[in-house]
Design a protein around this motif. Structure first.
Motif, mmCIF file in Angstrom:
data_model
loop_
_atom_site.group_PDB
_atom_site.id
_atom_site.type_symbol
_atom_site.label_atom_id
_atom_site.label_comp_id
_atom_site.label_asym_id
_atom_site.label_seq_id
_atom_site.Cartn_x
_atom_site.Cartn_y
_atom_site.Cartn_z
ATOM 1 N N VAL A 137 34.189 46.009 39.082
ATOM 2 C CA VAL A 137 35.175 45.043 39.567
ATOM 3 C C VAL A 137 35.511 45.402 41.006
ATOM 4 C CG1 VAL A 137 37.506 44.110 39.310
ATOM 5 C CG2 VAL A 137 36.122 44.614 37.282
ATOM 6 N N VAL A 138 35.436 44.403 41.887
ATOM 7 C CA VAL A 138 35.704 44.597 43.315
ATOM 8 C C VAL A 138 36.900 43.746 43.716
ATOM 9 C CG1 VAL A 138 34.823 44.225 45.659
ATOM 10 C CG2 VAL A 138 33.302 45.107 43.871
ATOM 11 N N LEU A 139 37.876 44.371 44.371
ATOM 12 C CA LEU A 139 39.016 43.663 44.944
ATOM 13 C C LEU A 139 38.932 43.752 46.464
ATOM 14 C CD1 LEU A 139 40.031 44.290 41.981
ATOM 15 C CD2 LEU A 139 42.325 44.404 42.959
ATOM 16 N N PRO A 140 38.583 42.668 47.160
ATOM 17 C CA PRO A 140 38.668 42.677 48.622
ATOM 18 C C PRO A 140 40.136 42.571 49.011
ATOM 19 C CG PRO A 140 38.064 40.491 47.853
ATOM 20 C CD PRO A 140 38.142 41.374 46.628
ATOM 21 N N ALA A 141 40.592 43.416 49.929
ATOM 22 C CA ALA A 141 42.030 43.462 50.193
ATOM 23 C C ALA A 141 42.326 43.592 51.679
ATOM 24 C CB ALA A 141 42.667 44.635 49.442
ATOM 25 N N LEU A 142 43.284 42.801 52.127
ATOM 26 C CA LEU A 142 43.794 42.888 53.493
ATOM 27 C C LEU A 142 45.306 42.668 53.432
ATOM 28 C CD1 LEU A 142 43.380 43.104 56.559
ATOM 29 C CD2 LEU A 142 43.027 40.618 56.589
#
Length: 313
Positions: A35-40
């Protein structure tokens, strides 16, 4: 709607309730899930999302998810610290494939994430979701575990805007849905074509180009259709999606990037002027602000030497 799409809706659209967790765990049989969470700048929400996934899908009783990675794309808040404290592995965008300078954009982060994950199935989840449910993950990986012919699964859900039900997908309704219905009518059955929650087999993702910005969801969906065909695509109803909404100008920039992504796939041509001018009212009147439209795409990951070496190792 095409008859082919009507048949697809009946055959490839499900609810999260159709596949209980015990069924999914039994169906894994050695398949690994990342599971990948792209975060900014998502310190307010990323910790709860990570905690829910670890608590409900990464236990001895429910060992569904094998790897949980937050890719921080340059946050100036405490996103990385909060995510790590909640139990995620945090990787900074610029530390991945440093020989290729990173550019801003969600698609850039998703593309690079393939180099720092190992799962046979890769599941992307936006890091700004509120009242997060593990159904967003289990729902979309389910068909990939139980249906051998399915390769790409999108989440579908209601998107309220404030108290207005179903009004949260403004760019979807005004830009993406018309484009898909007119140019790729086989994709007209997708309820949330621009949704940020979707899962796919690594063997498919590594063969697709990734638009670096807002166009990544439309680009991957269209390219997946052309690569594996409609019957290999699916969607799962996971309920309601609550998240931070963009203002009108941000939506305009998103719409421009999505249109550009569609145009590339229609003609592989070039825009005369890949820029978008918007207006802000100031004391002196309306002031123009011009923004570049994302035009760059990353090649299929299989073409990257570092990724090829990792596969061969």
């Amino acid at each position: 709607m095409l008859e082919e799409v009507e048949r697809w809706l009946a055959r490839r659209s499900w609810s999260v309730a159709d596949r209980p967790l015990d069924q999914l765990v039994a169906a894994k049989r050695g398949t690994t899930i990342s599971v990948v969470l792209p975060a900014l700048n998502e310190e307010a929400t990323v910790g709860e999302i990570v905690s829910v996934i670890r608590r409900e899908l990464m236990t001895d009783a429910v060992p569904l998810v094998d790897e949980l990675v937050v890719v921080d794309s340059g946050s100036t808040d405490r996103t990385s610290e909060v995510a790590a404290a909640a139990g995620a592995r945090v990787v900074h965008r610029d530390a991945i494939l440093p020989r290729i300078p990173a550019v801003p954009g969600k698609g850039e982060v998703l593309w690079r994430s393939l180099l720092v994950t190992t799962g046979d199935i890769v599941c992307f989840v936006d890091a700004d979701l509120k009242e997060f449910s593990a159904d967003f993950v289990s729902g979309i990986v389910g068909p990939l575990l139980t249906e051998p012919d399915v390769q790409f699964v999108k989440a579908m859900y209601d998107r309220p805007l404030g108290t207005a039900a179903g009004q949260g997908g403004r760019v979807t309704e005004l830009v993406a849905r018309p484009l898909l219905n007119l140019h790729w009518p086989q994709l007209a059955g997708f309820v949330q074509p621009l949704g940020g929650e979707y899962a796919a087999r690594r063997s498919l993702l590594e063969r697709l180009p990734f638009p670096v910005g807002y166009g990544v969801e439309l680009g991957l969906l269209v390219d997946a259709l052309h690569t594996v065909g409609l019957d290999a695509l699916a969607q799962v109803d996971v309920g309601v999606r609550l998240h931070r909404h963009q203002d009108g100008q941000a939506l305009g920039r998103m719409a421009a990037a999505i249109y550009r992504t569609a145009q590339l796939r229609l003609s592989r041509g070039h825009l005369v002027r890949p820029a978008l001018t918007q207006f802000e009212r100031r004391e002196e009147g309306f002031v123009p602000r011009t923004h570049a439209v994302d035009t760059e795409e990353r090649p299929p990951m299989l073409e990257i030497a570092e990724y090829a070496r990792r596969r061969a190792a």
